[in-house]
Design an enzyme around this catalytic site. Structure first.
Site, short mmCIF file in Angstrom:
data_model
loop_
_atom_site.label_atom_id
_atom_site.label_comp_id
_atom_site.label_asym_id
_atom_site.label_seq_id
_atom_site.Cartn_x
_atom_site.Cartn_y
_atom_site.Cartn_z
N ASP A 258 0.83 -1.19 0.00
CA ASP A 258 0.00 0.00 0.00
C ASP A 258 0.88 1.25 0.00
O ASP A 258 1.85 1.33 0.75
CB ASP A 258 -0.90 -0.04 1.25
N GLU B 189 1.57 -0.43 -5.10
CA GLU B 189 0.65 0.66 -5.41
C GLU B 189 1.53 1.89 -5.56
O GLU B 189 2.05 2.40 -4.56
CB GLU B 189 -0.37 0.85 -4.28
#
Length: 658
Positions: free
Chosen positions: A325, A361
């Site tokens: 993330d 990401e």
């Protein structure tokens, strides 16, 4: 091999347990031992600092299952980045299990307020090795993003005691669904321990997604009540069915938030070193994540914590890889993002991690935070350009034919940087953030009122459309149009070069009622109602997943170049002209792919993928190199098509040359 003298956490020996935790600035750290229920403190013991700032203590007679925590004393001067408060019980960053979930309470952030009764206790565990094999997932495969609790909590076949847990993923009915739609890997949204953001409890809301971690290793008992053993067993069961497991982990921030947040672990142990601070203002936390703090992943001891966390999940659960993330934080230094240095390089060089699947990401909100295409290979990267381009194409935006072809061909404009020869794209249409697929074609704007922020939260631009009515409708024609649009979107995604990702439930028309920021809706808004899933959509997803497995072109990683691997054709069957490419509202495109057909033992053939985003049927001419012509591939089977074929409005059609 790891240096045992630098080991951290609770290390179990035959006669007792050695506890070790790193802190440079703490004047003193005490180990607190608790009764088995975690409520009454049994002992508070001072630890000894070694030359590497590791505070250690061996306690004779302590066994597996013991509950413990730390208290750190030192200077309390938040304006100078120092937050030592011995009244706060702290979770060991190396804890692998905790005895209860975190619950937010304002007292967790008040200096001098004892937090012992508010905090989970870490559990001493012994490790059982998993059967670690080569990752099952290969680039080009189909990733299925799963929020564990919403995915299984309403499943009618899963025993009630297992619903909402990792164990439910191993249930035969769940596995049958995954295999039916052709899933190659499940990507589990965070299952490590997290805490609610402080604004949620007053609103009666809770964080249901887990992107607000406290323990970077500790499994959340709400999702994994059986701890590492439960995760290991589920991974093994999925592996036996040919399905890989990827963990979505958060190493960019923690739930301790900004200076008004809670003191739970890293802040209390050594805030100045675990987090990033403004260069000329040590009391100011850098907020490259939008959550109040940013983990200092370039600090050697923080890097060690990240690497050890990853190794832990490989060695003791057997997972195939990780999705990171807000991954630019892993490459951040004082001078900015560095693709080849520090923590990113250490991950790829580690002997346990080197062959794992790594997915970034590739953005955060810090300076230079958009790094799509800039991560080092073999990192795969979420590609939001593909997401937006495919949405805009099917919405009917102008000038999108070239963007569609670029996405289908592997996004060479992005991944050819730094001499890249292969795509590393993870193509997707929707993820946990944003609209679900059915909401994408049902809502022109977001509807986040249930989040308690007056619809101010969440992205404003979703590249969505509603097919004539905003939100739910009983008009059968509009409902049918929406299903057709989702089928066209899924077909397009599954025809792209690169890895692909669907979020759980999108294959069946799951709705969040127009909420595009549903992280705080641990309720029917996000829970998957298996009884209402659209069977036609599921069957269509299974069909295009089968095509992707059947034809070898989709498992190849090189960019489609036009040199014998792909032809772009117009309605006439002739190569696309410059004028056609530059037609603003061109509604059709044909892609002819040279490919092997695994159903024919790899025999070479051509696959035609024809796109029609218009409101009317379109007649394509398919050029043929033999007199047998083409056969249309459908979810009902193959049928003879010849060389002149009609494509239905708002659809994608597939043809194989015989």
């Amino acid at each position: 091999m790891r240096d045992s003298k630098s080991a951290r956490g609770a290390i179990v020996f035959e006669t007792g347990v050695e506890f070790a935790v790193w802190s440079h600035h703490a004047a003193q750290i005490d180990l607190c031992l608790f009764e088995h229920d975690g409520n009454k403190e049994l002992a508070r013991l001072p630890m000894t600092r070694d030359g590497n700032h590791i505070h250690r203590l061996f306690v004779d007679g302590v066994r597996q299952g013991a509950r413990y925590g730390y208290r750190a004393d030192g200077i309390y001067a938040p304006d100078n980045g120092l937050w030592f408060d011995p009244s706060k019980l702290l979770i060991d960053p190396y804890a692998k299990e905790i005895d209860r979930p975190f619950r937010y309470d304002p007292r967790l952030g008040i200096y001098g307020e004892d937090s012992q009764d508010l905090m989970p206790k870490a559990i001493v565990t012994t490790d059982t090795r998993a059967a670690v094999a080569k990752p099952l997932f290969k680039p080009g495969g189909f990733i299925y993003e799963v929020a564990v609790r919403p995915f299984t909590i309403l499943h009618p076949d899963v025993p009630e005691a297992e619903r909402g847990t990792v164990a439910a993923l191993a249930h035969p009915s769940v596995i049958a669904h995954l295999k039916r739609i052709g899933v190659d890997a499940v990507e589990l949204m965070p299952i490590t321990a997290w805490i609610d953001e402080r604004h949620l409890p007053p609103l009666g809301l809770t964080n249901g997604w887990g992107y607000n971690p406290v323990g970077l290793m500790a499994l959340d008992p709400r999702i994994v009540p059986g701890g590492m053993a439960e995760l290991r067993k589920t991974v093994a069961t999925l592996h036996a069915e040919g399905i890989a497991v990827i963990l979505d982990l958060v190493f960019n921030h923690t739930g301790e938030s900004d200076r008004y947040g809670a003191t739970l672990s890293l802040r209390g142990l050594d805030n100045l070193h675990y987090y990033r601070h403004a260069q000329n203002s040590p009391g100011e936390l850098v907020n490259d994540t939008g959550t109040g703090n940013t983990i200092a992943c370039d600090h050697p001891d923080v890097r060690r914590l990240v690497i050890d966390s990853l190794r832990n999940f490989v060695l003791y659960a057997g997972v195939d890889g990780f999705r990171f993330d807000l991954a630019p934080v892993l490459g951040r230094t004082e001078s900015g993002f560095e693709r080849d240095g520090g923590t990113l390089a250490a991950i790829l060089a580690d002997d346990v991690l080197a062959d794992r699947i790594m997915i970034a990401e590739p953005w955060d909100i810090g300076p230079g935070g958009y790094q799509l295409g800039n991560f080092p290979p073999p990192f795969l990267e979420w590609n939001d350009r593909v997401r937006d381009d495919l949405r805009c194409y099917w919405r009917g935006d102008q000038w999108k034919t070239g963007s569609l072809a670029t996405a289908l061909a592997g996004s060479s404009d992005i991944f050819s940087r730094n001499d890249g020869k292969e795509t590393r794209s993870v193509n997707f249409l929707a993820a946990h953030d944003g609209f679900t697929l059915i909401d994408l074609v049902s809502y022109a704007g977001k509807h986040n009122e249930a989040n308690g922020e007056h619809n101010r939260d969440g992205h404003n631009e979703n590249h969505s459309w509603n097919n004539g009515v905003e939100g739910e409708t009983h008009f059968p024609t509009i409902r049918k149009r929406r299903i057709n649009d989702v089928m066209a979107l899924i077909s397009t995604l599954f025809a792209t070069r690169g890895s692909i990702m669907l979020t759980a439930g999108d294959e069946g028309g799951r709705s969040q009622r127009g909420n595009n920021n549903a992280y705080c809706q641990d309720n029917e808004i996000t829970w998957l109602d298996w009884k209402t899933l659209n069977e036609d959509l599921i069957a269509h997803t299974a069909f295009v997943a089968g095509l992707r497995r059947r034809f070898t072109v989709f498992s190849e990683k090189g960019f489609l170049s036009g040199n014998g691997d792909v032809e772009w054709i117009s309605l006439s069957g002739e190569p696309m002209t410059i004028a056609e490419w530059e037609t603003p509202l061109l509604s059709t495109l044909g892609m002819l792919l040279a490919t092997g057909d695994r159903s024919l033992r790899g025999k070479k053939t051509r696959l035609a993928v024809l796109f029609n985003r218009s409101e009317s049927r379109q007649l394509f001419t398919l050029p043929s190199e033999n007199e047998l012509g083409w056969r249309q591939l459908t979810s009902e089977g193959e049928k003879k098509a010849g060389t002149s074929v009609t494509i239905e409005p708002r659809s994608v059609a597939f043809f194989a040359e015989k």
